[in-house]
Design a protein around this motif. Structure first.
Motif, PDB file in Angstrom:
ATOM      1  N   ALA A 150       9.900  -3.604 -14.216  1.00  0.00           N
ATOM      2  CA  ALA A 150       9.313  -4.376 -13.117  1.00  0.00           C
ATOM      3  C   ALA A 150       8.171  -5.218 -13.666  1.00  0.00           C
ATOM      4  CB  ALA A 150       8.806  -3.454 -12.019  1.00  0.00           C
ATOM      5  N   ASP A 151       7.851  -6.296 -12.954  1.00  0.00           N
ATOM      6  CA  ASP A 151       6.766  -7.172 -13.392  1.00  0.00           C
ATOM      7  C   ASP A 151       5.455  -6.868 -12.676  1.00  0.00           C
ATOM      8  OD1 ASP A 151       7.380  -8.090 -10.893  1.00  0.00           O
ATOM      9  OD2 ASP A 151       7.958 -10.116 -11.506  1.00  0.00           O
ATOM     10  N   LYS A 152       5.428  -5.770 -11.909  1.00  0.00           N
ATOM     11  CA  LYS A 152       4.208  -5.336 -11.237  1.00  0.00           C
ATOM     12  C   LYS A 152       4.297  -3.830 -11.020  1.00  0.00           C
ATOM     13  CE  LYS A 152       6.029  -6.324  -6.608  1.00  0.00           C
ATOM     14  NZ  LYS A 152       5.809  -7.085  -5.352  1.00  0.00           N
ATOM     15  N   PRO A 153       3.186  -3.174 -10.692  1.00  0.00           N
ATOM     16  CA  PRO A 153       3.230  -1.723 -10.443  1.00  0.00           C
ATOM     17  C   PRO A 153       4.210  -1.372  -9.330  1.00  0.00           C
ATOM     18  CG  PRO A 153       0.964  -2.449 -10.700  1.00  0.00           C
ATOM     19  CD  PRO A 153       1.806  -3.697 -10.641  1.00  0.00           C
ATOM     20  N   VAL A 154       4.888  -0.243  -9.495  1.00  0.00           N
ATOM     21  CA  VAL A 154       5.940   0.161  -8.564  1.00  0.00           C
ATOM     22  C   VAL A 154       5.523   1.410  -7.788  1.00  0.00           C
ATOM     23  CG1 VAL A 154       7.748  -0.804 -10.027  1.00  0.00           C
ATOM     24  CG2 VAL A 154       7.089   1.604 -10.317  1.00  0.00           C
ATOM     25  N   PRO A 155       6.096   1.618  -6.591  1.00  0.00           N
ATOM     26  CA  PRO A 155       5.864   2.875  -5.868  1.00  0.00           C
ATOM     27  C   PRO A 155       6.497   4.036  -6.626  1.00  0.00           C
ATOM     28  CG  PRO A 155       7.560   1.575  -4.778  1.00  0.00           C
ATOM     29  CD  PRO A 155       6.996   0.706  -5.853  1.00  0.00           C
ATOM     30  N   ALA A 156       6.089   5.239  -6.301  1.00  0.00           N
ATOM     31  CA  ALA A 156       6.591   6.414  -7.020  1.00  0.00           C
ATOM     32  C   ALA A 156       6.995   7.512  -6.047  1.00  0.00           C
ATOM     33  CB  ALA A 156       5.541   6.950  -7.985  1.00  0.00           C
ATOM     34  N   VAL A 157       8.053   8.241  -6.405  1.00  0.00           N
ATOM     35  CA  VAL A 157       8.485   9.438  -5.682  1.00  0.00           C
ATOM     36  C   VAL A 157       8.158  10.644  -6.546  1.00  0.00           C
ATOM     37  CG1 VAL A 157      10.397  10.679  -4.633  1.00  0.00           C
ATOM     38  CG2 VAL A 157      10.400   8.178  -4.626  1.00  0.00           C
ATOM     39  N   ILE A 158       7.396  11.577  -6.015  1.00  0.00           N
ATOM     40  CA  ILE A 158       7.080  12.817  -6.740  1.00  0.00           C
ATOM     41  C   ILE A 158       7.931  13.946  -6.164  1.00  0.00           C
ATOM     42  CG2 ILE A 158       5.287  14.423  -7.471  1.00  0.00           C
ATOM     43  CD1 ILE A 158       3.212  12.290  -6.855  1.00  0.00           C
TER      44      ILE A 158
ATOM     45  N   ARG B  26      16.240   1.486  -6.683  1.00  0.00           N
ATOM     46  CA  ARG B  26      15.546   0.971  -5.500  1.00  0.00           C
ATOM     47  C   ARG B  26      14.108   0.566  -5.812  1.00  0.00           C
ATOM     48  NH1 ARG B  26      17.575   2.581  -0.258  1.00  0.00           N
ATOM     49  NH2 ARG B  26      19.755   3.172  -0.446  1.00  0.00           N
ATOM     50  N   GLY B  27      13.743   0.619  -7.081  1.00  0.00           N
ATOM     51  CA  GLY B  27      12.432   0.137  -7.490  1.00  0.00           C
ATOM     52  C   GLY B  27      11.325   1.160  -7.475  1.00  0.00           C
ATOM     53  N   PHE B  28      11.670   2.443  -7.342  1.00  0.00           N
ATOM     54  CA  PHE B  28      10.677   3.518  -7.369  1.00  0.00           C
ATOM     55  C   PHE B  28      10.636   4.168  -8.753  1.00  0.00           C
ATOM     56  CE2 PHE B  28      11.538   3.135  -2.901  1.00  0.00           C
ATOM     57  CZ  PHE B  28      10.411   3.587  -2.230  1.00  0.00           C
ATOM     58  N   ALA B  29       9.444   4.540  -9.190  1.00  0.00           N
ATOM     59  CA  ALA B  29       9.342   5.462 -10.315  1.00  0.00           C
ATOM     60  C   ALA B  29       9.707   6.857  -9.817  1.00  0.00           C
ATOM     61  CB  ALA B  29       7.932   5.459 -10.879  1.00  0.00           C
ATOM     62  N   LEU B  30      10.279   7.671 -10.691  1.00  0.00           N
ATOM     63  CA  LEU B  30      10.634   9.049 -10.355  1.00  0.00           C
ATOM     64  C   LEU B  30       9.763   9.987 -11.176  1.00  0.00           C
ATOM     65  CD1 LEU B  30      12.428  11.156  -8.973  1.00  0.00           C
ATOM     66  CD2 LEU B  30      14.092  10.838 -10.820  1.00  0.00           C
TER      67      LEU B  30
ATOM     68  N   ASP C  62       2.030   2.028  -8.752  1.00  0.00           N
ATOM     69  CA  ASP C  62       1.164   1.623  -7.649  1.00  0.00           C
ATOM     70  C   ASP C  62       0.691   2.887  -6.931  1.00  0.00           C
ATOM     71  OD1 ASP C  62      -0.040   0.689  -5.348  1.00  0.00           O
ATOM     72  OD2 ASP C  62       1.489  -0.825  -4.932  1.00  0.00           O
ATOM     73  N   ILE C  63      -0.532   3.280  -7.207  1.00  0.00           N
ATOM     74  CA  ILE C  63      -1.042   4.556  -6.698  1.00  0.00           C
ATOM     75  C   ILE C  63      -1.222   4.530  -5.181  1.00  0.00           C
ATOM     76  CG2 ILE C  63      -3.513   4.115  -6.832  1.00  0.00           C
ATOM     77  CD1 ILE C  63      -1.690   7.239  -8.195  1.00  0.00           C
ATOM     78  N   SER C  64      -1.185   3.351  -4.565  1.00  0.00           N
ATOM     79  CA  SER C  64      -1.304   3.260  -3.110  1.00  0.00           C
ATOM     80  C   SER C  64       0.032   3.511  -2.414  1.00  0.00           C
ATOM     81  CB  SER C  64      -1.840   1.884  -2.705  1.00  0.00           C
ATOM     82  OG  SER C  64      -0.866   0.875  -2.909  1.00  0.00           O
ATOM     83  N   LYS C  65       1.116   3.650  -3.203  1.00  0.00           N
ATOM     84  CA  LYS C  65       2.447   3.837  -2.623  1.00  0.00           C
ATOM     85  C   LYS C  65       3.107   5.078  -3.225  1.00  0.00           C
ATOM     86  CE  LYS C  65       3.103  -1.072  -1.625  1.00  0.00           C
ATOM     87  NZ  LYS C  65       3.912  -2.285  -1.887  1.00  0.00           N
ATOM     88  N   ILE C  66       2.512   6.214  -2.922  1.00  0.00           N
ATOM     89  CA  ILE C  66       3.012   7.496  -3.419  1.00  0.00           C
ATOM     90  C   ILE C  66       3.810   8.198  -2.327  1.00  0.00           C
ATOM     91  CG2 ILE C  66       2.376   9.798  -4.250  1.00  0.00           C
ATOM     92  CD1 ILE C  66       1.941   7.619  -6.312  1.00  0.00           C
TER      93      ILE C  66
ATOM     94  N   LEU D 122      14.603   7.266   1.247  1.00  0.00           N
ATOM     95  CA  LEU D 122      14.181   6.086   0.486  1.00  0.00           C
ATOM     96  C   LEU D 122      14.265   4.826   1.338  1.00  0.00           C
ATOM     97  CD1 LEU D 122      15.861   6.881  -2.948  1.00  0.00           C
ATOM     98  CD2 LEU D 122      13.401   6.725  -2.525  1.00  0.00           C
ATOM     99  N   ASP D 123      15.316   4.713   2.154  1.00  0.00           N
ATOM    100  CA  ASP D 123      15.437   3.574   3.073  1.00  0.00           C
ATOM    101  C   ASP D 123      14.193   3.484   3.963  1.00  0.00           C
ATOM    102  OD1 ASP D 123      17.934   2.842   2.138  1.00  0.00           O
ATOM    103  OD2 ASP D 123      19.035   3.853   3.746  1.00  0.00           O
ATOM    104  N   PHE D 124      13.807   4.639   4.522  1.00  0.00           N
ATOM    105  CA  PHE D 124      12.656   4.665   5.430  1.00  0.00           C
ATOM    106  C   PHE D 124      11.365   4.338   4.679  1.00  0.00           C
ATOM    107  CE2 PHE D 124       9.483   6.712   8.202  1.00  0.00           C
ATOM    108  CZ  PHE D 124       9.856   6.184   9.427  1.00  0.00           C
ATOM    109  N   ALA D 125      11.232   4.861   3.458  1.00  0.00           N
ATOM    110  CA  ALA D 125      10.031   4.604   2.663  1.00  0.00           C
ATOM    111  C   ALA D 125       9.914   3.127   2.298  1.00  0.00           C
ATOM    112  CB  ALA D 125      10.054   5.459   1.401  1.00  0.00           C
ATOM    113  N   ILE D 126      11.045   2.484   1.976  1.00  0.00           N
ATOM    114  CA  ILE D 126      11.026   1.058   1.639  1.00  0.00           C
ATOM    115  C   ILE D 126      10.499   0.253   2.815  1.00  0.00           C
ATOM    116  CG2 ILE D 126      12.518  -0.934   1.188  1.00  0.00           C
ATOM    117  CD1 ILE D 126      14.201   1.000  -0.596  1.00  0.00           C
ATOM    118  N   GLU D 127      10.965   0.581   4.013  1.00  0.00           N
ATOM    119  CA  GLU D 127      10.474  -0.102   5.216  1.00  0.00           C
ATOM    120  C   GLU D 127       8.991   0.163   5.420  1.00  0.00           C
ATOM    121  OE1 GLU D 127      11.939  -2.273   7.400  1.00  0.00           O
ATOM    122  OE2 GLU D 127      13.472  -2.313   5.835  1.00  0.00           O
ATOM    123  N   TYR D 128       8.594   1.399   5.185  1.00  0.00           N
ATOM    124  CA  TYR D 128       7.196   1.768   5.385  1.00  0.00           C
ATOM    125  C   TYR D 128       6.269   1.024   4.417  1.00  0.00           C
ATOM    126  CZ  TYR D 128       2.959   4.615   5.408  1.00  0.00           C
ATOM    127  OH  TYR D 128       1.656   5.034   5.471  1.00  0.00           O
ATOM    128  N   PHE D 129       6.706   0.862   3.176  1.00  0.00           N
ATOM    129  CA  PHE D 129       5.867   0.237   2.162  1.00  0.00           C
ATOM    130  C   PHE D 129       5.886  -1.288   2.189  1.00  0.00           C
ATOM    131  CE2 PHE D 129       6.407   4.326  -0.419  1.00  0.00           C
ATOM    132  CZ  PHE D 129       5.132   4.775  -0.078  1.00  0.00           C
TER     133      PHE D 129
END
Length: 253
Positions: A8-16, A36-40, A92-96, A241-248
Motif C-alpha cells: 500500500a502507498d499509505k498506512p493500512v487498517p489492521a485486524v488483530i 481487502r487492504g487490512f494488515a493481519l 494506521d493505528i486509528s483503524k484497529i 470485514l465488509d462492516f469494518a470497511i464501511e465503518y472506516f
C-alpha cells in the motif's frame, strides 16, 4: 506477534486476532483479510495466560500476581499488541479492528471496553459472559453455574457466588457492550449454537443500541445471524470485514 501487511502507498487498517492458540487461520481467511487492504496481526493469547485451571501458576501471573481471571489477561494482551503496532509505520493505528471467537469473543469485548484505541470489534459467538445476557437466556444456553464450574479461572473468584442468582447481579452484559459505544461493534450469532445464547445476544443488542442511538452512532453497531453452529467460519470473517470497511470510510457528514 505475526504481522502481515499488504502492499500500500499509505498506512493500512489492521485486524488483530488472538485466537491462534486453538483455531489457526486458514490461507483463505488470511488472503481475504490482506486482499481487502487490512494488515493481519496474529498472536496466541494463551502465551499470556494459560487456558487451564492452573493458569495462575504461569505467564502473566508470575509478573503481576492478583485475583483476576484469564479473560482479563487475554484482553490485556490485545492492549500490548496495539502498543507494538504503534511502532510499525505501515499500520494506521486509528483503524484497529479486533476479533475473537467463543472465549476469544469474551476477551475482545473486554479489550475494546477498556481501551479506546480499539476502533472496531467483531465478537463471534461469545455467549455467556460475552454477548449473551445472564438474565435473558434461551433454551440450552450456558449459565453462570456452568461456566464457573468448568472455567472458574477465567474470572475473579467472587463471580461464582452468582451461580443460580443471575437476577441479583448488579449489572448484565449490555453494560460491558455499551462501554464500546460509539465505536464499531458487531455481534455474530449462529442459530444452532444454543449454548452461546443467541436470544440473550438479541436482547443485549436491543439494550446496547439505546446507548448508540443516544450518541447518534446507530450505524456503528450491528448484529448478524447465520445457519450452523459454534465456529468462526470464513463467511463470519467476510461479513465482519465488509462492516469494518464501511465503518472506516471517511465521514461524508
Amino acid at each position: 506477534i505475526e504481522v502481515w501487511i499488504p502492499p500500500a502507498d499509505k498506512p493500512v487498517p489492521a485486524v488483530i486476532y488472538g485466537d491462534d492458540c486453538w483455531q489457526y487461520l486458514s490461507e483463505e481467511i488470511g488472503y481475504e483479510v490482506l486482499s481487502r487492504g487490512f494488515a493481519l496481526v496474529v498472536f496466541n493469547r494463551c502465551k499470556i495466560a494459560r487456558d487451564r485451571k492452573d493458569a495462575q501458576s504461569f505467564g502473566i501471573y508470575k509478573a503481576f500476581p492478583g485475583d483476576y481471571g484469564a479473560i482479563s489477561a487475554w484482553a490485556w494482551g490485545y492492549h500490548r499488541v496495539i502498543d507494538a503496532l504503534n511502532h510499525i509505520s505501515e499500520i494506521d493505528i486509528s483503524k484497529i479492528m479486533i476479533t475473537g471467537h467463543s472465549r476469544g469473543g469474551k476477551a475482545v469485548q473486554l479489550a475494546a471496553a477498556t481501551d479506546e484505541r480499539i476502533a472496531f470489534v467483531a465478537d463471534n459467538n461469545s455467549g455467556c459472559c460475552g454477548f449473551g445476557l445472564h438474565r435473558v437466556r434461551g433454551k440450552g444456553a450456558e449459565t453462570i453455574s456452568d461456566i464457573t464450574r468448568n472455567f472458574g479461572f477465567w474470572f475473579e473468584k467472587d463471580f461464582s457466588k452468582y451461580a443460580g442468582r443471575e437476577n441479583e447481579l448488579p449489572f448484565d452484559q449490555h453494560f460491558l457492550s455499551a462501554l464500546i459505544a460509539p465505536r464499531g461493534l458487531r455481534f455474530q450469532v449462529a442459530f444452532d449454537d444454543l449454548w452461546a445464547n443467541g436470544i440473550g445476544a438479541c436482547e443485549n443488542y436491543r439494550e446496547t443500541m439505546k446507548v448508540y442511538r443516544l450518541l447518534e452512532a446507530d450505524d456503528n453497531f450491528s448484529i448478524a445471524f447465520r445457519e450452523s453452529g459454534h465456529s468462526h467460519r470464513p463467511e463470519d470473517w467476510t461479513r465482519s470485514l465488509d462492516f469494518a470497511i464501511e465503518y472506516f470510510k471517511p465521514s461524508t457528514k
